[in-house]
Design a protein around this motif. Structure first.
Motif: not given
Length: 212
Positions: A12-18, A63-81
């Motif tokens: 869970t992370v929450a912060g200002e959309v930038v 455009d949500y810049r300046g709004c406070i967004m909370q996201a709940c989910g998972q921390f994921r990874s992928y390999n980029r060439h």
């Protein structure tokens, strides 16, 4: 089985959309976009954390810049060439998106729980000021035989504790996602500023494997 897999990686992370939304990829007709949010630390500095969002969760054309967004989910990874090498790319995969009023924002809106396996021998070291640090790469299972590979940093007693772990050790940990800028050498005298993401661990537990 799926419920168990989804609960071994919780964020869970929450912060200002930038930033605005930028297209990432498409899966079975569903489009996914990236957006950055600035998540405040207790020290009043910020971590800029990328969040991957489905077009089905939010209007990605707005455009949500300046709004406070909370996201709940998972921390994921992928390999980029990248530049003839594989580069590990990390982001928060949002399952739920909520927009908050400023007075709703938490004091420390950055929580992560991971249940996974050490997939590289932890590296223990001390900073020039004597602070103890250990780097741990954690493999966290995902459905359909996939895994996410999450870099984690332990401090103090936890650093000394994980130093003894072997590859395959099963652990659970709690902490926060943090961003860190570094200089990547790309030429003889040329450097590029990049951002790395990792989990700063506040608590961890070693899990004994049950005998079959």
């Amino acid at each position: 089985m799926l419920d168990k897999v989804f609960t071994n990686n919780q964020v869970t992370v929450a912060g200002e959309v930038v930033s605005t939304f930028t297209f990432s990829h498409e899966v079975y007709g569903e489009h996914f976009f990236m957006v950055n949010i600035a998540v405040c630390r207790l020290s009043s500095s910020y971590d800029i954390i990328p969040v991957m969002v489905s077009e089905r969760l939010v209007d990605v054309k707005s455009d949500y810049r300046g709004c406070i967004m909370q996201a709940c989910g998972q921390f994921r990874s992928y390999n980029r060439h990248d530049e003839a090498k594989n580069r590990l790319v990390l982001s928060v995969f949002a399952r739920e998106i909520t927009f908050l009023e400023e007075n709703e924002e938490e004091q420390n809106p950055n929580h992560i729980f991971l249940d996974g396996y050490v997939c590289k021998k932890p590296v223990y070291r001390k900073t020039p000021l004597g602070r103890e640090i250990a780097d741990v790469l954690l493999a966290v299972n995902r459905p359909y035989g996939k895994s996410d590979y999450i870099p984690c940093i332990c401090w103090g007693r936890n650093a000394r504790f994980v130093e003894q772990f072997e590859v395959g050790t099963h652990i659970q940990l709690w902490g926060r996602i943090q961003s860190r800028e570094y200089q990547k050498k790309i030429g003889e005298d040329e450097y590029e500023k990049r951002v790395a993401y990792e989990v700063s661990v506040s608590k961890l537990e070693y899990l004994e494997e049950e005998e079959e």
